[in-house]
Design a protein around this motif. Structure first.
Motif, short mmCIF file in Angstrom:
data_model
loop_
_atom_site.label_atom_id
_atom_site.label_comp_id
_atom_site.label_asym_id
_atom_site.label_seq_id
_atom_site.Cartn_x
_atom_site.Cartn_y
_atom_site.Cartn_z
N HIS A 80 41.80 36.19 45.85
CA HIS A 80 41.36 34.79 45.97
C HIS A 80 42.08 33.90 44.96
CE1 HIS A 80 38.77 31.37 46.65
NE2 HIS A 80 38.49 31.33 45.35
N ILE A 81 42.23 34.36 43.72
CA ILE A 81 42.93 33.57 42.70
C ILE A 81 44.39 33.37 43.10
CG2 ILE A 81 43.75 33.62 40.30
CD1 ILE A 81 41.14 35.01 39.54
N LEU A 82 45.03 34.43 43.65
CA LEU A 82 46.43 34.32 44.07
C LEU A 82 46.59 33.28 45.19
CD1 LEU A 82 49.31 35.35 43.83
CD2 LEU A 82 48.74 37.15 45.49
N GLU A 83 45.65 33.32 46.15
CA GLU A 83 45.70 32.34 47.23
C GLU A 83 45.49 30.92 46.70
OE1 GLU A 83 46.46 32.69 50.31
OE2 GLU A 83 46.75 34.86 50.17
N VAL A 84 44.59 30.77 45.75
CA VAL A 84 44.34 29.44 45.16
C VAL A 84 45.58 28.94 44.43
CG1 VAL A 84 43.01 28.21 43.39
CG2 VAL A 84 41.85 29.74 45.00
N GLU A 85 46.26 29.81 43.69
CA GLU A 85 47.47 29.41 42.98
C GLU A 85 48.58 29.01 43.95
OE1 GLU A 85 47.95 28.92 39.86
OE2 GLU A 85 45.92 29.48 39.31
N ARG A 86 48.70 29.79 45.04
CA ARG A 86 49.71 29.43 46.05
C ARG A 86 49.41 28.06 46.67
NH1 ARG A 86 50.28 35.18 49.36
NH2 ARG A 86 51.41 36.32 47.70
N GLU A 87 48.14 27.83 46.95
CA GLU A 87 47.76 26.53 47.53
C GLU A 87 48.03 25.39 46.55
OE1 GLU A 87 46.43 24.09 50.55
OE2 GLU A 87 46.85 26.25 50.56
#
Length: 397
Positions: A80-87
């Motif tokens: 989830h954190i990785l997806e948030v950073e990508r976004e």
């Protein structure tokens, strides 16, 4: 029997407790296939009790289940954190691109606004100059004076006869005849290179030396009262500024020369310098300014940097293609072709359409050997001779 009943009761309670433990484990987390296999192996090796009954299963390791659940939660949290950073990175990149497009559009509109503002200011200046010129003309008073001058007044025959008769202006041929009667070049040994008739009943004599000019001038002043001798003033040199925008008026071009071109005019006394626009954008300038502009090679005019070239004072007729006069004073009836010299214009020339070599009409008239060039070519030998003659009347220094 009572003992057997008691044993059966204990076994049932053990099975019920195991069922409750398994249900609790399923609620906490679902075990992986490897964990299920391990548990199966453990339960398959459970020891046999007395009287053939099975012992209760060992307790499930709740700590291991909780650790496995925490591991899954940590993996989910990391994803989830990785997806948030990508976004966040994508949104930042989109915002940066939008800001760049907005800045570019703003600069474009600002540039257009500046150009429009400059054009409006130029138009306002032109309108003001036109209004000032109209005010200086004093048109109502001039019309009134013209009306009074044209007013018809009765005149008697005696009054008309008493008026002195107007003398007819002498023609150039008559002026040449009078000069020949006064000045005998053979007798005085004066070398006259050329006699040229000009407008306004004037004749121009070109001599080989200044001494010959002085002797002719003295002779005319002594022998004739009808002829007046004057020395022509040398013309100012010409320069051309290539591709100047038409929004720049003649006065604005002169102002740009004075204010924007310190690299060429620094230290120049504008009180002693002349500069005027002859034909947009050909300028007639003083010798000092001409030398500086040709040496600099370029000037700034408004928002432009344009090259400056020397402009020949030679005049070429657009009808007969000859030199030394314009179309207004040409004696030919038909337009001559600059490509072949026939009686048609360039776009209608059959020789040009057939890709034939050009034939200069001026070199043909002068019986020159090299005629394979256009009448407007800078390589024309006749043009070079006329250009040298025209430049002798210009004060380049």
């Amino acid at each position: 029997m009572p003992r057997q009943t008691e044993g059966t009761s204990v076994a049932l309670e053990a099975v019920g407790g195991f069922a409750r433990r398994v249900s609790l484990k399923d609620e906490i987390c679902r075990p992986s296939p490897s964990a299920s296999t391990t548990l199966g192996r453990q339960y398959s090796r459970r020891p046999q009790g007395r009287e053939g009954s099975q012992t209760p299963e060992p307790a499930v390791n709740r700590a291991a289940c909780i650790a496995e659940l925490a591991l899954h939660l940590e993996e989910s949290r990391s994803r989830h954190i990785l997806e948030v950073e990508r976004e966040k990175t994508k949104r930042a990149r989109d915002i940066e691109e939008a800001e760049r497009r907005l800045q570019k559009a703003t600069e474009h509109h600002l540039d257009r606004c500046l150009r429009v503002e400059t054009a409006v200011a130029n138009m306002a200046a032109d309108i003001k100059r036109t209004q000032d010129a109209i005010d200086r003309m004093d048109i109502p008073n001039k019309l009134e004076g013209l009306r009074k001058a044209l007013e018809v007044r009765p005149t008697t025959y005696a009054a008309a006869a008493a008026k002195p008769k107007l003398q007819m202006a002498a023609k150039p041929d008559q002026v040449v005849k009078a000069i020949r009667e006064v000045v005998d070049a053979r007798e005085k040994g004066v070398g006259v290179d050329r006699v040229r008739k000009t407008r306004n009943q004037k004749v121009v004599l070109t001599c080989a030396s200044d001494d010959a000019i002085k002797r002719i001038e003295t002779r005319i002043k002594i022998k004739s009262k009808d002829l007046q001798v004057s020395k022509p003033e040398p013309s100012l040199p010409l320069v051309i500024i290539r591709d100047v925008l038409k929004v720049n008026s003649d006065q604005q071009i002169i102002e740009s020369l004075k204010r924007q071109n310190g690299h060429a005019t620094e230290g120049l006394d504008w009180g002693k310098v002349e500069a005027r626009v002859e034909c947009h954008p050909v300028l007639e300038v003083s010798p000092a300014l001409y030398t500086r502009l040709i040496k600099a090679g370029f000037v700034y005019v408004g928002l432009q940097r344009r090259p400056v070239w020397d402009q020949s004072p030679l005049v070429q007729c657009s009808r007969c293609l000859g030199f030394g006069h314009s179309k207004k004073y040409c004696r030919e009836q038909n337009d001559k072709c600059a490509h072949c010299g026939s009686d048609h214009t360039g776009p209608l020339c059959p020789g040009r359409k057939a890709a034939q070599s050009p034939k200069c009409i001026n070199c043909t008239r002068a019986c020159c050997e090299d005629v394979a060039h256009s009448a407007f070519s800078q390589e024309c030998g006749v043009r070079a001779k006329w250009d040298a003659i025209a430049r002798t009347k210009v004060a380049y220094c």
